[in-house]
Design a protein around this motif. Sequence first.
Motif, PDB file in Angstrom:
ATOM      1  N   ALA A  32       0.850  -1.189   0.000  1.00 33.56           N
ATOM      2  CA  ALA A  32       0.000   0.000   0.000  1.00 33.56           C
ATOM      3  C   ALA A  32       0.885   1.238   0.000  1.00 33.56           C
ATOM      4  N   VAL A  33       0.424   2.320  -0.625  1.00 34.02           N
ATOM      5  CA  VAL A  33       1.213   3.541  -0.755  1.00 34.02           C
ATOM      6  C   VAL A  33       1.575   4.154   0.607  1.00 34.02           C
ATOM      7  N   PRO A  34       0.645   4.272   1.578  1.00 34.17           N
ATOM      8  CA  PRO A  34       1.023   4.884   2.858  1.00 34.17           C
ATOM      9  C   PRO A  34       2.153   4.144   3.580  1.00 34.17           C
ATOM     10  N   ASP A  35       2.132   2.815   3.529  1.00 29.25           N
ATOM     11  CA  ASP A  35       3.200   2.036   4.158  1.00 29.25           C
ATOM     12  C   ASP A  35       4.535   2.280   3.451  1.00 29.25           C
ATOM     13  N   ALA A  36       4.504   2.335   2.125  1.00 32.76           N
ATOM     14  CA  ALA A  36       5.725   2.582   1.358  1.00 32.76           C
ATOM     15  C   ALA A  36       6.259   3.983   1.659  1.00 32.76           C
ATOM     16  N   MET A  37       5.362   4.969   1.826  1.00 29.30           N
ATOM     17  CA  MET A  37       5.788   6.333   2.145  1.00 29.30           C
ATOM     18  C   MET A  37       6.436   6.389   3.527  1.00 29.30           C
ATOM     19  N   ARG A  38       5.864   5.685   4.484  1.00 32.52           N
ATOM     20  CA  ARG A  38       6.429   5.657   5.834  1.00 32.52           C
ATOM     21  C   ARG A  38       7.832   5.058   5.815  1.00 32.52           C
ATOM     22  N   LYS A  39       7.997   3.934   5.097  1.00 28.87           N
ATOM     23  CA  LYS A  39       9.303   3.288   4.995  1.00 28.87           C
ATOM     24  C   LYS A  39      10.321   4.208   4.325  1.00 28.87           C
ATOM     25  N   ALA A  40       9.904   4.861   3.253  1.00 29.74           N
ATOM     26  CA  ALA A  40      10.808   5.758   2.526  1.00 29.74           C
ATOM     27  C   ALA A  40      11.223   6.935   3.404  1.00 29.74           C
ATOM     28  N   THR A  41      10.281   7.496   4.162  1.00 31.38           N
ATOM     29  CA  THR A  41      10.584   8.628   5.050  1.00 31.38           C
ATOM     30  C   THR A  41      11.570   8.214   6.126  1.00 31.38           C
ATOM     31  N   GLU A  42      11.362   7.046   6.729  1.00 28.81           N
ATOM     32  CA  GLU A  42      12.276   6.566   7.764  1.00 28.81           C
ATOM     33  C   GLU A  42      13.684   6.383   7.200  1.00 28.81           C
ATOM     34  N   HIS A  43      13.775   5.825   6.000  1.00 31.00           N
ATOM     35  CA  HIS A  43      15.078   5.602   5.375  1.00 31.00           C
ATOM     36  C   HIS A  43      15.756   6.929   5.058  1.00 31.00           C
ATOM     37  N   ALA A  44      14.989   7.901   4.563  1.00 31.28           N
ATOM     38  CA  ALA A  44      15.554   9.206   4.217  1.00 31.28           C
ATOM     39  C   ALA A  44      16.071   9.923   5.459  1.00 31.28           C
ATOM     40  N   HIS A  45      15.359   9.805   6.569  1.00 32.10           N
ATOM     41  CA  HIS A  45      15.787  10.449   7.814  1.00 32.10           C
ATOM     42  C   HIS A  45      17.033   9.783   8.376  1.00 32.10           C
ATOM     43  N   LYS A  46      17.140   8.469   8.162  1.00 31.66           N
ATOM     44  CA  LYS A  46      18.244   7.711   8.737  1.00 31.66           C
ATOM     45  C   LYS A  46      19.564   7.989   8.011  1.00 31.66           C
ATOM     46  N   TYR A  47      19.504   8.133   6.693  1.00 29.47           N
ATOM     47  CA  TYR A  47      20.716   8.304   5.892  1.00 29.47           C
ATOM     48  C   TYR A  47      20.733   9.691   5.263  1.00 29.47           C
ATOM     49  N   MET A  48      21.214  10.668   6.031  1.00 26.42           N
ATOM     50  CA  MET A  48      21.300  12.044   5.553  1.00 26.42           C
ATOM     51  C   MET A  48      22.737  12.344   5.129  1.00 26.42           C
ATOM     52  N   VAL A  49      22.889  13.192   4.129  1.00 26.32           N
ATOM     53  CA  VAL A  49      24.188  13.572   3.598  1.00 26.32           C
ATOM     54  C   VAL A  49      24.386  15.065   3.852  1.00 26.32           C
ATOM     55  N   ASN A  50      25.584  15.459   4.292  1.00 25.59           N
ATOM     56  CA  ASN A  50      25.907  16.874   4.447  1.00 25.59           C
ATOM     57  C   ASN A  50      26.368  17.432   3.106  1.00 25.59           C
ATOM     58  N   VAL A  51      25.808  18.572   2.712  1.00 27.11           N
ATOM     59  CA  VAL A  51      26.153  19.211   1.445  1.00 27.11           C
ATOM     60  C   VAL A  51      26.856  20.530   1.753  1.00 27.11           C
ATOM     61  N   PRO A  52      28.135  20.686   1.347  1.00 22.49           N
ATOM     62  CA  PRO A  52      28.803  21.964   1.584  1.00 22.49           C
ATOM     63  C   PRO A  52      28.213  23.039   0.669  1.00 22.49           C
ATOM     64  N   LEU A  53      27.746  24.128   1.259  1.00 25.12           N
ATOM     65  CA  LEU A  53      27.164  25.220   0.495  1.00 25.12           C
ATOM     66  C   LEU A  53      28.101  26.418   0.520  1.00 25.12           C
ATOM     67  N   SER A  54      28.065  27.196  -0.542  1.00 26.30           N
ATOM     68  CA  SER A  54      28.824  28.435  -0.624  1.00 26.30           C
ATOM     69  C   SER A  54      27.804  29.555  -0.767  1.00 26.30           C
ATOM     70  N   GLY A  55      27.309  30.041   0.364  1.00 19.17           N
ATOM     71  CA  GLY A  55      26.216  31.013   0.335  1.00 19.17           C
ATOM     72  C   GLY A  55      24.921  30.307  -0.018  1.00 19.17           C
ATOM     73  N   THR A  56      24.330  30.682  -1.154  1.00 20.48           N
ATOM     74  CA  THR A  56      23.081  30.048  -1.580  1.00 20.48           C
ATOM     75  C   THR A  56      23.298  29.083  -2.740  1.00 20.48           C
ATOM     76  N   THR A  57      24.551  28.834  -3.099  1.00 20.63           N
ATOM     77  CA  THR A  57      24.849  27.943  -4.217  1.00 20.63           C
ATOM     78  C   THR A  57      25.864  26.884  -3.777  1.00 20.63           C
ATOM     79  N   ILE A  58      26.394  26.134  -4.733  1.00 17.17           N
ATOM     80  CA  ILE A  58      27.396  25.115  -4.434  1.00 17.17           C
ATOM     81  C   ILE A  58      28.786  25.688  -4.705  1.00 17.17           C
ATOM     82  N   PRO A  59      29.827  25.125  -4.090  1.00 14.67           N
ATOM     83  CA  PRO A  59      31.172  25.700  -4.224  1.00 14.67           C
ATOM     84  C   PRO A  59      31.786  25.569  -5.624  1.00 14.67           C
TER      85      PRO A  59
END
Length: 177
Positions: free
Chosen positions: A58-85
Amino acid sequence: MTMEMMEYPLESQYDERVVEIARVAKVVKGGRRFQFRVTIVTGDNHGKVGLGIGKANAVPDAMRKATEHAHKYMVNVPLSGTTIPHEVLGRVSGARVLLKPASPGTGVIAAGGVRAVLEAAGVRDILTKSLGSANVLNVVKATFDALEQLKSPEDEAVRRGKTVEEMTPFWARRKNG
């Protein structure tokens, strides 16, 4: 920059965007067994972003699983002001995504999954080009590959033996001198 596992409360302090909801099938003896695959991008709009893929009947269960996975594996992105370096090219399978820094006021010049990832990461000014495959999942993964290749201006200046001022984009140098 590596993907590291972090514990985050599941409160909605993050910007969550559903990139794709796809019905996928597994062929079994009696026919096809259908499931839903949901791709979600989660970010704090200040340099942290995560990708989650969840699959369920079911879609709601898949959304919950995807959200949990996204929260668990976060990546730090170095920013240079409002853009990328710096400019970077991400590759996954046949999908390639080019990310170029842009001067302030440009906005996010991107579409679909690339826009979702960059806005969730907190990038406000950037130029992008999707090359090769148009598969949404691979394009999003290629965007993450590109973001993981980014280096902070300070680290890159030390590596090249230059000052941080020499590493800043031309539009930032123009204001200073």
